[in-house]
Design a protein around this motif. Sequence first.
Motif, mmCIF file in Angstrom:
data_model
loop_
_atom_site.group_PDB
_atom_site.id
_atom_site.type_symbol
_atom_site.label_atom_id
_atom_site.label_comp_id
_atom_site.label_asym_id
_atom_site.label_seq_id
_atom_site.Cartn_x
_atom_site.Cartn_y
_atom_site.Cartn_z
ATOM 1 N N SER A 81 0.851 -1.192 0.053
ATOM 2 C CA SER A 81 -0.085 -0.028 0.108
ATOM 3 C C SER A 81 0.810 1.496 0.100
ATOM 4 O O SER A 81 2.136 1.147 0.000
ATOM 5 C CB SER A 81 -0.920 -0.096 1.180
ATOM 6 N N TYR A 82 0.091 2.351 -0.027
ATOM 7 C CA TYR A 82 1.006 3.818 0.049
ATOM 8 C C TYR A 82 0.384 4.619 1.139
ATOM 9 O O TYR A 82 -0.536 4.567 1.513
ATOM 10 C CB TYR A 82 0.991 4.312 -1.237
ATOM 11 N N SER A 83 1.438 5.262 2.040
ATOM 12 C CA SER A 83 0.973 6.040 3.051
ATOM 13 C C SER A 83 1.689 7.513 2.829
ATOM 14 O O SER A 83 2.602 7.493 1.908
ATOM 15 C CB SER A 83 1.796 5.436 4.213
ATOM 16 N N LEU A 84 0.999 8.482 3.423
ATOM 17 C CA LEU A 84 1.623 9.833 3.265
ATOM 18 C C LEU A 84 2.172 10.169 4.533
ATOM 19 O O LEU A 84 1.674 9.811 5.608
ATOM 20 C CB LEU A 84 0.442 10.815 3.149
ATOM 21 N N THR A 85 3.325 10.655 4.489
ATOM 22 C CA THR A 85 4.010 11.079 5.694
ATOM 23 C C THR A 85 4.304 12.512 5.752
ATOM 24 O O THR A 85 4.100 13.018 4.573
ATOM 25 C CB THR A 85 5.556 10.470 5.725
ATOM 26 N N PHE A 86 4.358 13.156 6.716
ATOM 27 C CA PHE A 86 4.370 14.414 7.044
ATOM 28 C C PHE A 86 5.770 14.897 7.946
ATOM 29 O O PHE A 86 6.052 14.493 8.831
ATOM 30 C CB PHE A 86 3.055 15.108 7.608
ATOM 31 N N GLU A 87 6.530 15.883 7.430
ATOM 32 C CA GLU A 87 7.638 16.170 8.221
ATOM 33 C C GLU A 87 7.813 17.754 7.927
ATOM 34 O O GLU A 87 7.407 18.484 7.167
ATOM 35 C CB GLU A 87 8.800 15.456 7.805
ATOM 36 N N ASP A 88 8.491 18.556 9.173
ATOM 37 C CA ASP A 88 8.754 19.844 9.128
ATOM 38 C C ASP A 88 10.315 19.981 8.919
ATOM 39 O O ASP A 88 11.118 19.658 9.455
ATOM 40 C CB ASP A 88 8.383 20.429 10.738
ATOM 41 N N ASN A 89 10.301 20.206 7.445
ATOM 42 C CA ASN A 89 11.865 20.391 6.793
ATOM 43 C C ASN A 89 11.924 21.695 6.623
ATOM 44 O O ASN A 89 12.955 21.938 5.650
ATOM 45 C CB ASN A 89 12.108 19.349 5.967
ATOM 46 N N GLY A 90 11.182 22.760 6.871
ATOM 47 C CA GLY A 90 11.316 24.056 6.572
ATOM 48 C C GLY A 90 12.013 25.054 7.326
ATOM 49 O O GLY A 90 12.544 24.502 8.466
ATOM 50 N N THR A 91 12.473 26.242 6.746
ATOM 51 C CA THR A 91 13.422 27.051 7.481
ATOM 52 C C THR A 91 12.271 28.435 7.559
ATOM 53 O O THR A 91 11.637 28.758 6.447
ATOM 54 C CB THR A 91 14.687 27.314 7.189
ATOM 55 N N TYR A 92 12.071 28.996 8.780
ATOM 56 C CA TYR A 92 11.089 30.068 8.709
ATOM 57 C C TYR A 92 11.701 31.297 9.374
ATOM 58 O O TYR A 92 12.440 31.064 10.225
ATOM 59 C CB TYR A 92 9.730 29.649 9.626
ATOM 60 N N ASP A 93 11.119 32.364 8.953
ATOM 61 C CA ASP A 93 11.530 33.447 9.537
ATOM 62 C C ASP A 93 10.696 34.037 11.008
ATOM 63 O O ASP A 93 11.260 35.011 11.766
ATOM 64 C CB ASP A 93 11.157 34.913 8.603
#
Length: 969
Positions: A81-93
């Motif tokens: 099957s397929y799963s969706l993953t979520f990660e916080d890989n951003g840089t923010y001001d």
Amino acid sequence: MGIKIKKIIKKIQLKRTTVLLLVFILMAFVLVRQLFDLQIIQGENYINEFQTRTTKTRVLKSTRGNIYDKNNKLIASNVLSYSLTFEDNGTYDSTRQKNLTLNGVAYKVLKILAENGDQLSNSFHIKLDKDGNYAFDVEEGFTLSRFKADIYGHALIDDLTEDEAATTAEDMVAYLSGNKGFSIVLYGDDAYTDEELKKYGLPKELTKQEVLDIAIMRYELSTNSFQKYMAVTIATNVSESTVAAVMENQNELQGIDVLEDSVRQYVDDESMGPLLGYTGRASSEELESLKKENPDYSNDAIVGKAGIEQYMELELQGKDGQETVTVDNLGKVLKIDDNTTVEPVAGNDVYLSVDADWQSAIYQILKQRVAGILLNKIEAVKEYDYKGENDASRIIIPIYDVYNALIANSVIDIDKFSREEASDTEKNLYAKFQQKQQEVFDTITNRLTSSDPPAYKDESTEVQEYLTYICDTVLRDTLGVIDKNEVDTSDATYQAWANDQSISLKDYLNYAASQNWIDISVISPKGEYLDSEEIYQALTSYITDYLKTDTGFSKLLYKYLLMNDQITGQDICLVLYEQGVLSKEDDCYASLASGAMSAYDFMINKISNLEIEPAQLALAPCSASAVITDAKTGKVLACVSYPGYDNNRLSNNMDTSYYTKLALDKSSPFFNKATQQTTAPGSTLKLLSAVTGMMEGVIDDDTYFDCTGEFDLVTPSIFCWNKQGHGSLEITGAIEQSCNYFFNMVGFLAGKNSDGDFSENLSLTKLQKYASEFNLDKKTGIEISEASPHVSDSKAVPSYIGQGNHLFTTSQLARYATALATSGTVYDLSLLDKVTDSQGKTLKEYGSSVVNQMSDVPDNVWNDIHEGMRRVVLTHEQFNGLGVTLSGKTGTAELDIYHPNHGLFIGYTTSSDTSEPEYSIAVRIANGYTSGNACLTANDILKYIYNLADEDTILTGYASSDTSNTSND
């Protein structure tokens, strides 16, 4: 000289346009040279500088081990099957930018999932209720408290503040979505501008469901906040269309990735649900416990939640691999470092001793037999009068109870009656309900507020049921407003309410308030009401408001609409079609709708065809169980509990509505009837009494007692089932005839002390001694949840005929039967055969486990037991023409005059070649009226196992037509 120079300059003087052209050419050359340097010579370097390149470790998911039956039939496996993953890989001001970015991504993912028919997978305990309000999906208790502690970031439940512990679902969502949480919805000066919302792809207004879903995704992400680039799984088993949509829009979905995964798939058989269990996201408590054994568990690990899946978790769980990847600022993989890749290791495979075909067939047999008993007892009357009746075998089931059961056990969803799309029949029922509700609320208000309401005993049966529901079900058991720990049950006023019924509910509640039996914090957390009068006023208002939305009370109103003939059985039966429980294409719909078929005949037809099952009605009987063991090893070959459940709907993306339905089902499908339900064993325990009597020298082979039909050496007298008396019997005859008098005498004589006086304790001690040798005082060792047994410790003489307060599961009676079959070899039961790795290499084998050998019991005792059990089968017509050598003992466990007796049978078969025991069997039909019905069930099971009849004649798909109304025990 100067003149010459001027002449020379004049000769070479250019036009202004030519000069300008030369300047432009020079500038263009410089520009082209710079572009060449930027794009060709330094292009790669600049691209690398522009992109944020991050090296991270990515998890490679392992697969869970498979489960096989004894014949190597695959019964639990994995599907790609397929799963969706979520990660916080951003840089923010700023934090504001971070929240807008992550919330925007979450919202876009929600839209993609919704458009493709997929949904989030989570174990979050908040949902939208039928009125569109946030509500917890679990009752007050440990699970809810643990959930609150997790949300508020506490390691321990005890760390919750008073306000946090008392928080509502609405409060919690407000916390998570506000500026103290994930800033999903902000107000006032903090509110997001239209420009901000548009920039990050957020709508100007979110629905309540969207707010909840985004909060869930952000919460899941926050559980890995200590590891910035650690992804969390937010949706599993998503469709290929969702995968395509995510991949197409990945440049807008920072941190979202598609992962190849697997989902659990079980054999399509409800009989396997209680045995195998199911898998799901690990709770914080489960993770804490499992990490002690294996620290590699991830925070979003899928683990066994029940049954074999839970018991064998550490074997079945695989080991995730990993690889090092380089990603850009959007999470796109730029490079995989093959040198660092660690391949995942699949979990081990588990092989059971259970035969899946037997399991499935026995489940069908139990269902057919229970349905047959139910049909035999249904009569076309409104009520059954218990007054003056002292024989539970005569209890009947009024057809009005059957109609009401369709609503009471939620076969019909009464919430649908008020919806816009409701059918005319449903709308008509709801209109009558609204009128009834107002009438009843007026009555209740009168009883709670009038100056002199009637005493409880002077109310009608209908009003009494309403008042009992309010006091006991709502205020005491559900809400805890009446604090059971504070109530003084010896208090005169309490006695007047509970026993004498000589005061009104108003009088009782007023008194309870004055005695501080009312927990005011439940209805007024801030504690505004101080004196007892104010508490009572608050309580009466709270009761009325609560009952307006209480489904249980609404069902009670429908019951009395039916009993008062304000709605009809035909109305209720038609709703089965309107709500899709039954198909309008069948032969009965038109006849029922036109009145050509009565509602009574309709229900008889549907139960007979098993279109409506006993478990759906949850009347008595509605359940049964059977356990089969290999008598030579103690291995469990079948462990069947009816009703079961579809574990495919509980694993992976749990069907929460199905789970809730099962949890509220009055037939209790989550409660394993084979291993968790305990009842008295009835006369099956007389074999233990025989061993006790002979070993203690109370009786021997030549001891005869003259059964007169009444044993009057104790008070009150104990009657034999044959009230005329059996006459003179010795031990084998007493077992054959299941003579109460004989075994009462054994218990009485066992209690005689050296002075010739009867000692209750001495008699019980001797019985308990041999019960312990059979290990009847211990669990069987079976690898799924099992209730603790209880050997009787009161009423000595009745205990020798299986009364007293004995309590055993079907699995414990199966081990008892196995010990009898083997002349005292007591095994620990086991469902397991072996464990192999994913390549088939055997890692562990589960052999027989003998926990006791009753070598002190001589052969003549076992010979008497075996002879008596063989004669039991030969004298029970239910086994006529069986075709296999069976020995056994029946049992009828009496309850009271309001509930049918339990029917039991235990026994064992012997090989025709060696005369050695082959299979042991224990069958119990809770509220099955008679042991004869358990015998018929055992007969069907053995015919199937030994192929003694055509399978189609055993597994008919219809309710059994033959039932037994006699219990000769």
